[in-house]
Every structure is written in structure tokens, then in C-alpha cells.
Motif scaffolding. Structure first.
Motif, short mmCIF file in Angstrom:
data_model
loop_
_atom_site.label_atom_id
_atom_site.label_comp_id
_atom_site.label_asym_id
_atom_site.label_seq_id
_atom_site.Cartn_x
_atom_site.Cartn_y
_atom_site.Cartn_z
N ASP A 113 0.73 -1.14 -0.07
CA ASP A 113 -0.10 0.08 0.04
C ASP A 113 0.80 1.15 0.14
N VAL A 114 2.06 1.25 0.94
CA VAL A 114 3.01 2.13 0.77
C VAL A 114 4.23 2.09 0.42
N LEU A 153 8.17 3.00 0.76
CA LEU A 153 9.08 4.11 1.16
C LEU A 153 10.29 4.28 0.15
N LYS A 173 14.61 4.37 6.71
CA LYS A 173 13.28 3.75 6.16
C LYS A 173 13.16 2.31 7.07
N LEU A 222 10.15 1.04 9.38
CA LEU A 222 9.46 -0.35 9.28
C LEU A 222 9.49 -0.96 10.53
N SER A 279 5.82 -1.79 12.47
CA SER A 279 5.54 -3.25 11.92
C SER A 279 6.19 -4.24 12.70
N MET A 331 3.26 -1.93 4.21
CA MET A 331 4.42 -0.89 4.06
C MET A 331 5.75 -1.77 3.46
N ASP A 344 9.70 -1.42 2.68
CA ASP A 344 10.97 -0.62 2.29
C ASP A 344 11.70 -0.97 1.15
N ASN A 370 3.21 0.20 -5.56
CA ASN A 370 2.57 0.73 -4.29
C ASN A 370 1.59 1.92 -4.60
N LYS A 376 1.08 7.27 10.53
CA LYS A 376 -0.02 6.33 10.05
C LYS A 376 -1.44 7.04 9.69
N ILE A 417 -1.11 8.47 6.50
CA ILE A 417 -0.89 7.41 5.35
C ILE A 417 -2.18 6.77 4.99
#
Length: 332
Positions: free
Chosen positions: A165-166, A168, A176, A180, A184, A215, A217, A242, A323, A326
Motif C-alpha cells: 500500500d505504501v 518508502l 526507512k 518499518l 510493523s 508498507m 521498504d 505501491n 500512520k 498514510i
């Protein structure tokens, strides 16, 4: 074992589908019939080689050492119009985001984006027709049937583009991997030298009300990545997938925030201008050292029109706000 060593995002395999079974040229005979008509059945088709999307796989590691994928041949037709058995299909499970290409021409055949989505990669040969198909008013007892069609052999490249979804985006050392690891359960390798991350690390970020997003990286971009320098193209392709790009610029950069952002932006543009259609966010990392006055000064350097936050993964500064930012961008 480091995650880097078992993240496989490219494999080349030789696929050989099954040959079709031949049709039967049998003529009907039993104790009451000395000269019956044609009753030869059709041959079975050869096995296909197929791809099926699976959320259980994150990489192509399980295919790395399978160089030859061979499907079964179809069986010949029998008497009394019996069709031969179909050759068993070979089904390869692949992670979502896998692209299949013809290795010789480079042509993209298709891609797998959904769990359970199944597509034929190399079709099996068709079974031959039995002799009863060739019966006519003039030829009552055809004694010939069709042979089965041969299977196909081809080299195929499977490439994985990470679906997240996103993504970095930042130079090596922009923080980064640290971000992450904080947001997470991913445990990327972290060190303060460039290119620690040499494969995309994926993390599932828990959000409010049991929601979550993925997410990635993406390994650090360096100037010239779009020309294939450094770890170049192989990584940029992961960014294509992404839905939101989060640019990360460290507060302790030697350049201004705008300069650093522009270089990253230009690398992406040179690689694939379509990337610029994605929503872009900016996080200024390593901001725990900044006082309010310095932050206000640095905020003036931020490029216009891009949502930004000063964050620190170490102290947790503005991580929840990040968050929220995002989540809003993903769902707009």
C-alpha cells in the motif's frame, strides 16, 4: 539467515506442456458384429502448465531450483468411443504481483494479482480426433484417426513486483528500515552504511480499529539508479506497485530537504513517469534533535503541495500522525 538471502524476485524456468494423445482408429467388433463401423475415441489433451496466485507465498524462492517444469502427456483414445485421459496439469503457486514473460521475446504474457487467480502459462497439446469423426456417407469405415498435437516447450521468466500500500522512497540511511521496524513486526537488517537493505522488506502496519496496511521498504535509491547504477532497475520496479509513495529525507542531510526530495523525484521520473500519478507524502526522519525553531525554519524548505511530517522512529515522535496521514492517502 538474513531475509535478503531468501527473497527471490526473479526466476527463469523451462516449461514443457504435455503432448495430446492420438485418436483411435478402432472399428467396432463383437461376437455379433463382424464388420462394425468406426468407434475410435479421441485422445486426451496434454497437461497445461499453469500459474495460480497464492497469499501463502511472498517470494519465488520455491521455484528457484526447479529449472524444468514438465506436464504429463494425454493418453490415446480407446474403442467404444472412449476418450483418452487428460495429462495432469502442473500448477505453480506464485505470490501476488508475479509477472510472466516470454524469455526469448521479453513479451509480458500476463500477471497474477489475486489470490486463487489461475492462468495457463504453457498450454498442453490438443488430443487427436478418433476415426468416428471422419465417417461420412461415402466413407463408411474410415481407418485413420488424428495424431495428438505436440506440447509446447518455452523458457519463461517470472518476475515479482511487490504489492504494497505504501512504498518508502529515500537514499540509503534515510531511516526507512528503522521506521518499518517501529511501525510493523518486520525485522529488517539495520545498520548505518548504505545498501543495508538490498531486497524489499515488507511489514504489516497495524492501524486503528483492527485495520492494517502493507508498507514496503524499497532498497535505497542512489543518484543514477534509473540508469541502472547501484542496485538500479531491479528495485525501482518494486515501486511501480505501491499505491502511495512516502519519501523519506533525514533531518541531518547535507543538502536541503527540497534538494534531496528533487533528486529522489527525478530518479523516479526518469525510470517511469507514470509513478508521478501516485499520491506522495514526505517524512523528515531523525527529527528528535530538532527544536521547534529549527523545525519551523526547515519547514520552509519543504516542496509546496506535499503533505509532510517531522518524525523520529527512535522517540516515536509523530509516528501515529504519520500512520493517519498514510491511511488517509491510501483511502482517498
Amino acid at each position: 539467515m538474513a531475509q535478503g538471502s531468501n527473497f527471490v524476485d526473479y526466476v527463469k524456468v523451462c516449461c514443457r506442456s504435455g503432448h495430446g494423445g492420438s485418436g483411435s482408429a478402432h472399428l467396432h467388433r463383437d461376437k455379433f458384429t463382424a464388420k462394425g463401423g468406426p468407434d475410435g475415441g479421441d485422445g486426451g489433451r496434454g497437461g497445461h502448465i499453469m500459474l495460480r496466485g497464492s497469499t501463502q507465498h511472498w517470494t519465488l524462492l520455491h521455484l528457484k531450483y526447479r529449472k524444468h517444469i514438465i506436464a504429463e502427456n494425454g493418453l490415446p483414445g480407446g474403442s467404444t468411443l472412449k476418450t483418452g485421459a487428460t495429462g495432469k496439469d502442473e500448477i505453480l503457486e506464485v505470490p501476488l504481483g508475479t509477472v510472466a514473460k516470454d524469455a526469448e521475446t521479453g513479451e509480458v504474457l500476463f500477471e497474477i494479482t489475486r489470490d486463487g487467480q489461475t492462468k495457463i502459462l504453457t498450454p498442453g497439446g490438443r488430443g487427436g480426433l478418433g476415426n468416428w469423426h471422419f465417417k461420412s456417407s461415402t466413407v463408411q469405415t474410415p481407418r485413420h484417426a488424428q495424431p495428438g498435437m505436440p506440447g509446447k516447450e518455452q523458457w519463461i521468466i517470472l518476475e515479482l513486483k511487490v504489492l504494497a500500500d505504501v512504498g518508502l522512497v529515500g537514499f540509503p540511511n534515510a531511516g526507512k528500515s528503522t521506521l518499518l521496524s517501529v511501525v510493523s513486526a518486520a525485522k529488517p537488517e539495520i545498520a548505518d552504511y548504505p545498501f543495508t537493505t538490498i531486497v524489499p522488506n515488507l511489514g504489516i502496519v497495524a492501524y486503528r480499529d483492527n485495520k492494517s496496511f502493507v508498507m514496503a521498504d524499497i532498497p535505497g535509491i542512489i543518484e543514477g539508479a534509473s540508469e541502472g547504477k547501484g542496485l538500479g532497475h531491479r528495485f525501482l520496479r518494486h515501486i511501480e506497485r505501491n499505491s502511495v509513495l512516502l519519501f523519506m529525507v533525514p533531518a541531518d542531510t547535507d543538502r536541503t530537504i527540497a534538494e534531496e526530495y528533487d533528486i529522489l523525484f527525478n530518479e523516479l521520473t526518469a525510470y517511469n513517469p507514470e509513478l508521478l500519478d501516485k499520491p506522495r507524502l514526505l517524512a523528515i526522519s531523525k527529527s528528535d534533535m530538532l527544536d521547534e525553531e529549527l523545525e519551523r525554519e526547515m519547514a520552509l524548505q519543504v516542496p509546496k503541495g506535499i503533505p509532510y511530517l517531522f518524525i523520529s522512529s527512535v522517540t516515536g515522535k509523530n509516528i501515529q500522525q504519520l500512520k493517519d496521514m498514510i491511511w488517509k492517502a491510501i483511502n482517498e
